[in-house]
Scaffold this motif. Structure first.
Motif, short mmCIF file in Angstrom:
data_model
loop_
_atom_site.label_atom_id
_atom_site.label_comp_id
_atom_site.label_asym_id
_atom_site.label_seq_id
_atom_site.Cartn_x
_atom_site.Cartn_y
_atom_site.Cartn_z
N LEU A 494 -7.19 -0.52 -13.15
CA LEU A 494 -7.53 -0.25 -11.66
C LEU A 494 -6.46 -0.77 -11.02
O LEU A 494 -6.05 -0.15 -9.95
N VAL A 495 -5.54 -1.81 -11.50
CA VAL A 495 -4.43 -2.15 -10.76
C VAL A 495 -3.20 -1.03 -10.77
O VAL A 495 -2.46 -0.84 -9.71
N ASP A 496 -3.08 -0.43 -11.96
CA ASP A 496 -2.35 0.81 -11.78
C ASP A 496 -2.74 1.90 -10.84
O ASP A 496 -1.76 2.37 -10.19
N ARG A 497 -3.95 2.25 -10.78
CA ARG A 497 -4.41 3.19 -9.81
C ARG A 497 -4.16 2.44 -8.48
O ARG A 497 -3.75 3.30 -7.50
N ALA A 498 -4.73 1.25 -8.19
CA ALA A 498 -4.36 0.68 -6.74
C ALA A 498 -2.75 0.84 -6.20
O ALA A 498 -2.89 1.04 -5.03
N VAL A 499 -2.10 0.53 -7.00
CA VAL A 499 -0.62 0.66 -6.92
C VAL A 499 -0.36 2.20 -6.43
O VAL A 499 0.31 2.33 -5.46
N GLU A 500 -0.96 3.12 -6.99
CA GLU A 500 -0.51 4.53 -6.87
C GLU A 500 -1.23 4.74 -5.29
O GLU A 500 -0.49 5.50 -4.68
N ILE A 501 -2.35 4.27 -5.11
CA ILE A 501 -3.10 4.71 -3.95
C ILE A 501 -2.87 4.20 -2.69
O ILE A 501 -3.08 4.45 -1.49
N PHE A 502 -2.73 2.86 -2.90
CA PHE A 502 -2.72 1.94 -1.81
C PHE A 502 -1.37 1.36 -1.03
O PHE A 502 -1.07 0.78 -0.15
N SER A 503 -0.18 1.81 -1.73
CA SER A 503 1.20 1.23 -1.55
C SER A 503 1.47 1.54 -0.25
O SER A 503 1.37 2.88 0.10
N HIS A 504 2.16 0.67 0.48
CA HIS A 504 2.87 0.83 1.87
C HIS A 504 4.20 0.73 1.50
O HIS A 504 4.67 0.30 0.68
N PRO A 505 4.87 1.55 2.32
CA PRO A 505 6.50 1.72 2.34
C PRO A 505 7.05 0.45 2.47
O PRO A 505 8.24 0.19 1.82
N ASP A 506 6.71 -0.57 3.00
CA ASP A 506 7.27 -1.87 2.94
C ASP A 506 6.94 -2.91 1.88
O ASP A 506 7.61 -4.09 1.81
N GLY A 507 6.29 -2.42 0.80
CA GLY A 507 6.24 -3.12 -0.31
C GLY A 507 4.69 -3.66 -0.37
O GLY A 507 4.49 -4.34 -1.46
N GLY A 508 4.02 -3.72 0.72
CA GLY A 508 2.66 -4.01 0.51
C GLY A 508 1.55 -3.21 0.23
O GLY A 508 1.96 -2.24 -0.38
N PHE A 509 0.39 -3.22 0.72
CA PHE A 509 -0.56 -2.26 0.48
C PHE A 509 -1.52 -2.05 1.91
O PHE A 509 -1.67 -2.99 2.73
N TYR A 510 -1.89 -0.87 1.83
CA TYR A 510 -3.08 -0.50 2.85
C TYR A 510 -4.26 -1.06 2.54
O TYR A 510 -4.48 -1.38 1.24
N ASP A 511 -5.17 -1.26 3.44
CA ASP A 511 -6.61 -1.51 2.93
C ASP A 511 -7.38 -0.44 2.46
O ASP A 511 -8.29 -0.65 1.57
N ALA A 512 -7.07 0.84 2.68
CA ALA A 512 -7.98 1.64 2.36
C ALA A 512 -7.20 3.10 2.33
O ALA A 512 -6.04 3.17 2.48
N VAL A 513 -7.86 3.94 1.66
CA VAL A 513 -7.16 5.42 1.57
C VAL A 513 -7.08 5.92 3.01
O VAL A 513 -7.91 5.53 3.88
N ASP A 514 -6.10 6.84 3.62
CA ASP A 514 -6.10 7.62 4.65
C ASP A 514 -7.62 8.27 4.86
O ASP A 514 -8.03 9.18 4.28
N THR A 515 -8.12 7.74 6.02
CA THR A 515 -9.25 8.39 6.46
C THR A 515 -9.08 9.59 7.49
O THR A 515 -10.21 10.14 7.97
N GLY A 516 -7.92 9.88 8.03
CA GLY A 516 -7.68 11.00 8.71
C GLY A 516 -7.73 10.54 10.33
O GLY A 516 -7.51 11.48 11.13
N LEU A 517 -7.90 9.35 10.60
CA LEU A 517 -8.13 8.60 11.88
C LEU A 517 -6.70 8.38 12.40
O LEU A 517 -5.59 8.64 11.74
N PHE A 518 -6.52 7.93 13.52
CA PHE A 518 -5.37 7.72 14.22
C PHE A 518 -4.72 6.51 13.81
O PHE A 518 -3.63 6.07 14.06
N ASP A 519 -5.56 5.61 12.92
CA ASP A 519 -4.79 4.47 12.32
C ASP A 519 -5.28 4.29 10.76
O ASP A 519 -6.67 4.56 10.52
N ARG A 520 -4.40 3.92 9.60
CA ARG A 520 -5.04 3.73 8.46
C ARG A 520 -5.04 2.22 8.43
O ARG A 520 -4.07 1.32 8.51
N PRO A 521 -6.30 1.67 8.18
CA PRO A 521 -6.48 0.29 8.32
C PRO A 521 -5.53 -0.66 7.47
O PRO A 521 -5.23 -0.15 6.11
#
Length: 669
Positions: A494-521
């Motif tokens: 789970l943590v390996d997968r989470a690092v893969e799909i939620f990583s932010h360029p600044d080293g942190g994490f997004y809250d969710a996968v990209d919804t295609g809306l104007f903002d990624r939470p």
């Protein structure tokens, strides 16, 4: 005819399935319909246990004329915020941006067909009152504006989106000054009632956990006084156990009566840790904290376990009185006469004093919430509570939201595991295992984690960072307690997968996968629950210790740096990140997180229970039979009946007596 919501896996959406409104769930098809019809979107967001959601539904959405007007002028979309926190986060940010920081549920937003908000609010009444326009007037004004002033609405939406996206960057920060952070938190402390800030007053489990990390007198006092006042207040269900969502007053007297899993899942762990931090000689406080923890678990087991063994989302605030009229909180309220009917005069008088039930009451119509006053006889308190609980079971019960949410179950599992080992309660570990097995069987699909399920059927929505983090940490806790490496393998995946799909360029994490809306939470502040980033940091650290994965510890360090600015600016609302910093500060002072390996086949062996009670914050206990594989080198060459403690690169001589455990666990090196 039922609308599209009748087949939903959300109780909240099903509550609206018989309305005349042509509701959609959020989907590409719904947005395409809005574009094809050239209509704005009416987005309504809430959840099944939300009192004001029910009110607005009954007043407006059940109104046939309003329903027809909506169908003729809008594309209507219903969202369960518990099922789709990603959408809720995006549009709540817009709602707060457009309403001077105000927001809440129900959330009512009007969007362009491509999903950009041009008008937002929360509850709207059927007729104008208290400064709020009537909902029908809002609908007519916006439908008219869409027809005649569309360019202006689109410009408003563009400006809102630009403001939100331009403010989304995380600014680099130096390591926060922890003394300044504690000063800031202490400045908001309520010296009379405990807790932080003023009314309405919410439990703050992540902040309380941070204040418990070091155990110094200053921070410990803030945490213990808050835990005591909450446990004595009306926000805690003195008869049935468990906490209501928040108090409407500063003194914890009158709650908003919803009971949510996430509050109680986290508070259970906080009360266990508070008990651990309370000295033996403070027996009254220890007994109160223990009673509160046991009450939460008894409530979870009695009222919150689904047929499949997982924990459901919550209970409504509202229920019916004996005449069938709906009232908020009526299930939980008492007056002296009701106490006498249940207990008789002598015990009734004792209960009225112990629970501060007076003729005037603390709520409507002379009714009272129950508060615990003085230093009660805990044995008599237990007897009285059991009698009142049996009497209360004859009342009409609040409705239950049967949604099973991954993150909330993860936090419940982690707290149950720790509580089981600290209080020697094997049944709590069994509860945790049943819930975890449901997550494995239903929520883990093709290597990914689904956000929620309903009656054993998983929704298609992928879990967010908080889900992956909370469940991974829960699986790691089960691996620690049971010595079953399969739980650790699942946590690693789970943590390996989470690092893969939620990583932010600044080293942190997004809250969710990209919804295609104007903002990624992405939010780095805690609400009642940890931020998605903090949930993943905690999971990465737990798995790193148990699996000997320094790469995961390094990834947690990288993500933690993105939280420092929030801790520096608003430490009260960044408790999980503050706790992580306190643990890191202790490590710099020679008290690195420990791994205590208990070589025993019995998870509840005396040395195992002692280790769980004694380990410093941020540490791990691993109990496993001699020769167990799958935990790195933790069990290599280690023999039955001993505890082996290592902190970083320093390992201590093994011990076979729990009285000797404190030295290796707490010596600074």
């Amino acid at each position: 005819m039922p609308n599209r919501l009748s087949a939903s896996t959300s109780d909240y959406l099903r509550q609206h399935a018989s309305q005349a409104i042509d509701w959609w769930e959020w989907s590409d098809e719904a947005l395409a319909s809005a574009a094809e019809l050239d209509r704005p979107i009416l987005l309504s967001v809430g959840y099944a246990s939300c009192h004001w959601c029910h009110v607005m539904s009954a007043e407006s959405f059940d109104d046939y004329a309003i329903a027809q007007y909506i169908n003729e002028n809008f594309v209507a979309i219903k969202v369960d915020r518990q099922q789709r926190p990603d959408l809720d986060a995006v549009f709540m940010t817009a709602t707060q941006a457009m309403n001077n920081g105000a927001g809440g549920w129900p959330m009512t937003a009007f969007l362009t067909p491509d999903g950009q908000p041009f008008f937002t609010g929360t509850y709207f009444p059927p007729t104008a009152s208290d400064g709020l326009p009537a909902f029908r007037d809002v609908l007519e004004a916006l439908a008219g504006a869409w027809a005649t002033q569309r360019e202006s609405l689109v410009q408003t939406a563009d400006a809102v989106v630009a403001a939100i996206t331009s403010g989304a960057a995380v600014h680099a920060a130096q390591t926060p000054d922890l003394r300044v952070a504690v000063d800031s938190v202490e400045a908001t402390f309520d010296l009379i009632h405990g807790g932080f800030g003023t009314a309405p007053k919410f439990p703050a489990p992540t902040l309380l956990d941070a204040l418990l990390v070091k155990g110094d007198p200053r921070t410990l006092e803030l945490a213990q006084r808050t835990l005591e006042h909450m446990a004595r207040g009306g926000i805690y269900d003195q008869v049935g156990g468990g906490f209501h969502r928040y108090a409407v007053d500063a003194g914890w007297v009158v709650p908003h009566f919803e009971k949510m899993l996430y509050d109680n899942a986290l508070l259970l762990g906080t009360y266990v840790r508070g008990w651990r931090r309370t000295a033996d000689h403070d027996s009254g406080l220890r007994a109160l904290l223990e009673r509160t923890a046991y009450g939460i678990v008894e409530w979870l087991e009695r009222e919150m376990v689904s047929e499949e063994g997982a924990f459901i989302a919550g209970l409504d605030a509202d229920s019916c009185d004996i005449r069938g009229a709906v009232h908020e909180g009526i299930f939980y309220l008492w007056n002296p006469e009701l106490l006498y009917d249940a207990l008789g005069k002598e015990l009734g008088d004792w209960a009225a004093t112990a629970f501060h039930v007076t003729a005037g009451g603390t709520f409507d119509d002379g009714l009272s919430t129950l508060q615990l006053r003085g230093r009660p006889d805990f044995a008599k308190l237990q007897q009285v509570s059991e009698t009142l609980l049996a009497e209360r079971e004859t009342r009409f019960r609040p409705a239950a939201d049967q949604l099973v949410v991954s993150a909330w179950n993860g936090w419940a599992i982690s707290s149950l595991v720790q509580g089981a080992l600290v209080f020697n309660e094997p049944g709590w570990l069994e509860l945790a295992l049943r819930a975890a097995e449901h997550l494995v069987a239903v929520h883990l699909v093709d290597g990914d984690l689904r956000r929620s399920s309903h009656e054993g059927v998983a929704d298609s929505t992928l879990g967010g960072a908080e889900d992956f983090g909370a469940v991974a940490e829960a699986f790691a806790a089960l691996a620690s307690a049971t010595g079953d490496p399969q739980w650790l393998r699942r946590a690693e995946a789970l943590v390996d997968r989470a690092v893969e799909i939620f990583s932010h360029p600044d080293g942190g994490f997004y809250d969710a996968v990209d919804t295609g809306l104007f903002d990624r939470p992405r939010s780095l502040t805690d609400n009642v629950t940890p931020s998605g980033t903090s949930a993943l940091i905690a999971a990465l650290r737990s798995v790193a210790l148990l699996a000997e994965r320094p790469d995961l510890a390094a990834r947690a360090d990288e993500a933690a740096r993105t939280t420092w600015a929030v801790v520096a600016e608003t430490p009260r609302f960044a408790g999980a990140a503050l706790a992580d910093l306190f643990i890191a500060d202790e490590a710099r002072r020679g008290l690195k997180p420990a791994v205590a390996v208990v070589v025993a086949a019995d998870p509840f062996a005396e040395l195992a229970r002692a280790s769980w009670r004694l380990v410093p914050a941020g540490s791990a206990v691993l109990t496993a039979a001699e020769g167990t594989a799958g935990f790195g080198t933790h069990l290599e060459g280690r023999v039955d009946g001993l505890v082996y403690v290592c902190r970083g690169t320093v390992c201590f001589d093994p011990v076979d007596d729990y009285n000797e455990l404190k030295t290796p666990l707490w010596s600074r090196v």
